[in-house]
Write an enzyme that holds these catalytic residues in place. Structure first.
Site, PDB file in Angstrom:
ATOM      1  N   LYS A 125       0.808  -1.227   0.000  1.00 38.02           N
ATOM      2  CA  LYS A 125       0.000   0.000   0.000  1.00 38.02           C
ATOM      3  C   LYS A 125       0.841   1.277   0.000  1.00 38.02           C
ATOM      4  CE  LYS A 125      -4.135  -2.068   1.929  1.00 38.02           C
ATOM      5  NZ  LYS A 125      -5.109  -2.148   3.004  1.00 38.02           N
ATOM      6  N   ASP A 175     -10.023   2.471   2.232  1.00 36.13           N
ATOM      7  CA  ASP A 175     -10.104   1.681   3.476  1.00 36.13           C
ATOM      8  C   ASP A 175     -10.884   2.411   4.571  1.00 36.13           C
ATOM      9  OD1 ASP A 175      -8.764  -0.589   2.639  1.00 36.13           O
ATOM     10  OD2 ASP A 175      -6.799   0.153   3.266  1.00 36.13           O
TER      11      ASP A 175
HETATM   12  P1  ATR Z   1      -0.913  -3.512   7.061  1.00 35.73           P
HETATM   13  O1  ATR Z   1      -0.979  -2.951   5.668  1.00 35.73           O
HETATM   14  O2  ATR Z   1      -1.854  -4.690   7.270  1.00 35.73           O
HETATM   15  O3  ATR Z   1      -1.054  -2.499   8.145  1.00 35.73           O
HETATM   16  P2  ATR Z   1       1.872  -3.604   7.763  1.00 35.73           P
HETATM   17  O4  ATR Z   1       2.098  -2.223   7.259  1.00 35.73           O
HETATM   18  O5  ATR Z   1       2.900  -4.659   7.464  1.00 35.73           O
HETATM   19  O6  ATR Z   1       0.528  -4.198   7.165  1.00 35.73           O
HETATM   20  O7  ATR Z   1       1.589  -3.530   9.346  1.00 35.73           O
HETATM   21  C1  ATR Z   1       1.354  -4.667  10.123  1.00 35.73           C
HETATM   22  C2  ATR Z   1       1.008  -4.230  11.537  1.00 35.73           C
HETATM   23  O8  ATR Z   1       0.741  -5.397  12.346  1.00 35.73           O
HETATM   24  C3  ATR Z   1       2.114  -3.485  12.265  1.00 35.73           C
HETATM   25  O9  ATR Z   1       1.527  -2.576  13.160  1.00 35.73           O
HETATM   26  C4  ATR Z   1       2.843  -4.622  13.001  1.00 35.73           C
HETATM   27  O10 ATR Z   1       3.570  -4.203  14.125  1.00 35.73           O
HETATM   28  P3  ATR Z   1       5.092  -3.653  13.954  1.00 35.73           P
HETATM   29  O11 ATR Z   1       4.983  -2.236  13.482  1.00 35.73           O
HETATM   30  O12 ATR Z   1       5.657  -3.781  15.326  1.00 35.73           O
HETATM   31  O13 ATR Z   1       5.750  -4.575  12.951  1.00 35.73           O
HETATM   32  C5  ATR Z   1       1.657  -5.437  13.445  1.00 35.73           C
HETATM   33  N1  ATR Z   1       1.972  -6.853  13.744  1.00 35.73           N
HETATM   34  C6  ATR Z   1       2.314  -7.812  12.871  1.00 35.73           C
HETATM   35  N2  ATR Z   1       2.451  -9.013  13.486  1.00 35.73           N
HETATM   36  C7  ATR Z   1       2.195  -8.791  14.804  1.00 35.73           C
HETATM   37  C8  ATR Z   1       2.153  -9.622  15.969  1.00 35.73           C
HETATM   38  N3  ATR Z   1       2.428 -10.931  15.896  1.00 35.73           N
HETATM   39  N4  ATR Z   1       1.851  -9.039  17.166  1.00 35.73           N
HETATM   40  C9  ATR Z   1       1.562  -7.724  17.236  1.00 35.73           C
HETATM   41  N5  ATR Z   1       1.576  -6.880  16.170  1.00 35.73           N
HETATM   42  C10 ATR Z   1       1.879  -7.410  14.965  1.00 35.73           C
END
Ligand code: ATR
Length: 285
Positions: free
Chosen positions: A78, A115
């Site tokens: 995105k 979104d």
């Molecule tokens: P999206 O477009 O779905 O927001 P992204 O930009 O990759 O995808 O963001 C994923 C989000 O999920 C982030 O806030 C990530 O936290 P970090 O910034 O610390 O990476 C969060 N996230 C992913 N896996 C996680 C987990 N197992 N526990 C908590 N937060 C998680």
């Protein structure tokens, strides 16, 4: 002869649309846009394109060069999509994240983010929630949160707190939107256990079958808990919220359908009725 002419002018060739992401195999978007197209008598085809980050730019531009008229963009592209297009709507510029691209005859690639509109349409229109004056907690600080913050803050909640596994990302994102509302960022460990009116899970933790570690007191008897993730059965987040006796729990099916309707509107100039699609997806559990 008439038949030959219509084929020669391509009158029966469906306009091409699709979804770019990695992975995309699980997506319901072809089903949703297929139902929209049928209901509105639009001649279009919607396909899935699994594209890795290193090939995103080249392959997406190739799709448009090959005649594709519009694309939805999902995880993890995105933010890269916001850099790819040559024009952003004000909403997408504010989010610096794009989930819908439209290709125009003059070769403009317009980036939009539907979104937030989809989330608001679901919360207000489908679920009947009032956002003004509410205390909202958002879990996550990635592309999904960027997309929804603007439209959410326009509804004038009393305060918005963004909590993220990586604290700095939440603090930085909150600062980007601090001109719009009372908004703060923090890490999960900084959360205090007082209840919020609305808790939105926008982390991708559910996709991995995980649940971020959170204090129990965040959920009160009046708390509505919304997971942007969707799928059959409860998610780790909705299961957690139910175990703490939240007032209601919801998965993101409605947001998915409503954001798709907004993309369809941008591409085709007509907003399909979402009700029949919501009912069909509700049968998925
Ligand atoms: P999206 O477009 O779905 O927001 P992204 O930009 O990759 O995808 O963001 C994923 C989000 O999920 C982030 O806030 C990530 O936290 P970090 O910034 O610390 O990476 C969060 N996230 C992913 N896996 C996680 C987990 N197992 N526990 C908590 N937060 C998680």
């Amino acid at each position: 002869m008439a038949e030959g002419l219509s084929t020669a002018f391509g009158a029966e060739t469906p306009d091409q649309y699709g979804l770019v992401g990695h992975p995309v195999a699980h997506s319901w978007s072809p089903f949703i846009h297929g139902m929209f197209a049928k209901a509105t008598s639009q001649n279009l085809a919607y396909r899935l394109f699994d594209v890795t980050p290193e090939h995103f730019r080249r392959e997406t531009l190739q799709l448009f060069a090959g005649g594709v008229r519009g694309l939805n963009v999902t995880l993890p592209h995105k933010q890269a999509a916001a850099e790819l297009v040559n024009e952003l709507t004000p909403r997408a510029a504010r989010a610096q994240a794009v989930n819908t691209i439209a290709f125009f005859e003059d070769t403009t690639l317009l980036g939009e983010n539907t979104d937030g509109l989809g989330l608001i349409a679901d919360l207000e229109g489908n679920l009947g929630l009032e956002l003004a004056g509410k205390r909202v907690l958002i879990l996550g600080a990635g592309g999904a949160v960027r997309g929804v913050l603007g439209p959410l803050l326009e509804r004038e909640p009393r305060e918005v707190l963004i909590a993220n596994r990586t604290r700095d990302r939440a603090v930085k994102l909150a600062a980007e939107f601090s001109d719009m509302a009372e908004i703060r960022g923090c890490g999960f460990a900084d959360l205090e256990g007082s209840p919020h009116d609305l808790i939105i899970n926008a982390t991708s933790a559910s996709l991995q079958g995980e649940m971020p570690p959170l204090p129990e007191g965040l959920v009160g008897a009046g708390s509505v808990c919304y997971d942007m993730a969707y799928g059959r059965g409860p998610t780790p987040f909705t299961r957690w919220a139910r175990s703490l006796r939240a007032a209601a729990t919801h998965k993101g099916w409605g947001m998915l359908v409503e954001q798709a309707a907004e993309s369809f509107l941008l591409w085709r100039g007509i907003r399909p009725n979402t009700r029949p699609v919501l009912e069909a997806l509700a049968r998925q559990g």
